[in-house]
Enzyme design. Structure first.
Site, PDB file in Angstrom:
ATOM      1  N   SER A 257      36.107  44.688  38.899  1.00  0.00           N
ATOM      2  CA  SER A 257      35.028  44.291  39.782  1.00  0.00           C
ATOM      3  C   SER A 257      33.870  43.692  38.985  1.00  0.00           C
ATOM      4  O   SER A 257      34.057  42.701  38.290  1.00  0.00           O
ATOM      5  CB  SER A 257      34.606  45.482  40.639  1.00  0.00           C
ATOM      6  OG  SER A 257      33.837  45.082  41.738  1.00  0.00           O
ATOM      7  N   ASP A 449      43.283  42.161  47.732  1.00  0.00           N
ATOM      8  CA  ASP A 449      41.828  42.275  47.673  1.00  0.00           C
ATOM      9  C   ASP A 449      41.195  41.037  48.291  1.00  0.00           C
ATOM     10  O   ASP A 449      41.661  39.913  48.077  1.00  0.00           O
ATOM     11  CB  ASP A 449      41.394  42.400  46.209  1.00  0.00           C
ATOM     12  CG  ASP A 449      39.896  42.539  46.024  1.00  0.00           C
ATOM     13  OD1 ASP A 449      39.225  43.039  46.948  1.00  0.00           O
ATOM     14  OD2 ASP A 449      39.406  42.173  44.942  1.00  0.00           O
ATOM     15  N   HIS A 508      41.798  45.776  45.610  1.00  0.00           N
ATOM     16  CA  HIS A 508      40.738  45.661  44.612  1.00  0.00           C
ATOM     17  C   HIS A 508      40.946  46.668  43.485  1.00  0.00           C
ATOM     18  O   HIS A 508      40.661  46.379  42.328  1.00  0.00           O
ATOM     19  CB  HIS A 508      39.390  45.906  45.303  1.00  0.00           C
ATOM     20  CG  HIS A 508      38.197  45.617  44.470  1.00  0.00           C
ATOM     21  ND1 HIS A 508      37.875  44.346  44.042  1.00  0.00           N
ATOM     22  CD2 HIS A 508      37.217  46.427  43.991  1.00  0.00           C
ATOM     23  CE1 HIS A 508      36.755  44.392  43.342  1.00  0.00           C
ATOM     24  NE2 HIS A 508      36.339  45.645  43.293  1.00  0.00           N
TER      25      HIS A 508
END
Length: 532
Positions: A257, A449, A508
């Site tokens: 991220s 994601d 994700h």
């Protein structure tokens, strides 16, 4: 419309961003808004000079921010509230206190967990916890280390960083890749696919005021400032534990991220120190935000059926995202050119309104396009179980936590990075420098994601300039077979020391969704010559 709060690669958005469509309307700028913002940012402002420097696109965005949120600039907070400890443990409470004359104002406090069975987390594995103290700035970073289940004297070491900005790396420990998850009864559940199966793994809560880390000051609000602290942590850590590196063992940094910002900068900081006591061998970036100018092109395709899943938005929403993209990219270009808070803040606010909020308003999970957001903590109720587990007194006592209350994410940190202009900056340029220094880099992306999606990650790696960029671009994508499951688990593209991997059926948080294949990826990378 379902009301919830979510991190967007860490950004806390609310449903008030439904007003995004009105950002298309030009407005006049009240100059007071810039003066007020300058005061909040702690910046000296030559207004006449600034107005000449900023292009009309950026000034219009500031005007629209003022129009949509008339009370926000005046009430804006741009520094983190201090996070005070419950009780500072004295020197005698720690097994080791590590200092280095070459690193002024830093020390490392370390405890070996005496009886891991109390915690029920990998009870047969040696574990260390502690704090990095930055004494002159009153900053204290918490870490938790798990030795390899295999052969810690020979196996590599991995530093794991969650993103946010502002999310604890203990989320990675208990939700993704660590030795245990936490059940609804707050009991640990063993993870056979933990990344410490064949490596010693360090989980570091950074930046300060995240997780069990704390500070009596406002902490940091940009990625570059955080890099020095991480480097000094590693120097002191390996001073205390030379056995992890003195036989030539490899050391890697991995994260996901917003770590797409962190890792290139932290790796660059490490490589700038030629006399360091450890060797940085490679880095791994999972579903990262690294090159926003390229990646923001791919939110509409991912949301509208071009990423391998059916569209989650009606055609008119997809069209609105397309219509706003040109302006969004223009604002990001202005941020890239100036790297100024004045250009980068409106780029973040405008683009996240225009490109991310339409998806969020559907109530779908931004981290997994197949799922609805279940509410609670960041779309995954399990994260609340982790918070509750770590807030138990016996757990805090066992790990030496000096903070009374643990939270998985600190949204103040997130806001601070945004209003420092950090979000939209071009950290992919650091990746270029790392590759040109021959550092192996793996960029992987779970293909379910939305928020840091595989389309955008593939795109920026395809166009990244570096010394072998033409050769990399010419490589064909091929199937990747995971060694543990012996199944085709992704698609890989690689040349020399740069690899991109699309991970099938991963969201994700790839280690959460496909743990066997995530461990296969890591084992093959760190034990197989840095290729897949």
């Amino acid at each position: 419309m379902k009301a919830f709060t979510s991190l967007l690669c860490g950004l806390g958005l609310s449903t008030t961003l439904a007003k995004a469509i009105s950002l298309q309307r030009p407005l006049g700028l009240d100059k007071d808004v810039l003066l007020q913002a300058a005061e909040k940012f702690g910046l000296d402002l030559d207004l006449d000079h600034l107005l000449k420097e900023l292009d009309s696109n950026v000034l219009d965005a500031w005007a629209q921010i003022e129009h949509l949120y008339p009370n926000q600039v005046m009430s804006l907070e741009t520094s983190t509230k201090p996070k005070f400890p419950e009780a500072i443990k004295t020197k005698k409470d720690w097994d080791f206190v590590v200092k280095n004359d070459a690193i002024e104002n830093y020390q490392l406090r370390v405890n070996k967990i005496k009886d891991p069975k109390i915690l029920g987390i990998d009870p047969n594995v040696t574990q260390y916890t502690g704090y990095l103290d930055v004494e002159d700035e009153d900053k204290h970073f918490f870490f938790w280390t798990f030795e390899s289940r295999n052969d810690p004297a020979k196996d590599p070491v991995i530093l794991w960083l969650n993103g946010g900005p502002g999310c604890s790396s203990l989320t990675g420990l208990f939700f993704e890749l660590g030795p245990s998850s936490i059940g609804p009864d707050l009991k640990p559940i063993g993870n056979p696919y933990s990344w410490n199966s064949n490596a010693t793994v360090i989980f570091l809560d950074q930046p300060v005021n995240v997780g069990f880390s704390y500070s009596g000051s406002s902490g940091v609000s940009n990625t570059v400032a955080a890099g020095k602290d991480v480097y000094n942590f590693l120097e002191l850590f390996f001073d205390q534990f030379p056995e992890y590196v003195n036989k030539g063992q490899d050391f890697h940094i991995a994260g996901e991220s917003y770590a797409g910002h962190y890792i290139p900068v932290f790796a660059s900081e490490i490589l700038s120190h030629k006399d360091r006591n450890f060797n940085l061998t490679s880095v791994l970036i999972g579903n990262g935000l690294t090159d926003p100018l390229t990646q923001y092109n791919y939110y509409e395709p991912m949301a509208c059926g071009e990423g391998g899943e059916p569209s989650v938005l009606p055609s008119e929403e997809c069209s609105a995202m397309e219509d706003s993209l040109e302006r969004c990219l223009g604002l990001i270009e202005s941020c890239y050119d100036s790297q100024s808070v004045w250009s980068c803040v409106p780029a973040t606010i405008y683009c996240n309104n225009a490109q991310l909020a339409p998806y969020q308003r559907t109530g779908r999970n931004v981290y997994d396009i197949r799922k609805d957001c279940e509410g609670g903590n960041l779309c995954y109720p399990t994260l609340q179980d982790i918070d509750d587990y770590l807030n138990q007194d016996y757990v805090k006592e066992a790990v030496g936590a000096e903070v009374d209350h643990y939270e998985s994410c600190n949204f103040d940190i997130n806001r601070n990075f945004l209003f420092a202009g950090d979000w939209m900056k071009p950290y992919h340029t650091a990746v270029t420098d790392l590759l040109n220094q021959d550092l192996p880099i793996l960029v992987y992306a779970g293909d379910k994601d939305f928020i840091c999606n595989w389309l955008g990650n593939k795109a920026w790696t395809d166009v990244l300039p570096w010394k072998y960029d033409e050769e990399f671009a010419s490589q064909k994508v091929r199937n990747w077979t995971a060694s543990i499951t012996d199944e085709v688990a992704g698609e890989v593209k690689s040349y020399k020391h740069f690899t991109y991997l699309r991970v099938f059926n991963g969201g994700h948080m790839v280690p959460f969704d496909v743990p066997e294949n995530a461990l296969s990826m890591v084992n093959e990378w760190i034990h197989g010559g840095f290729s897949l």
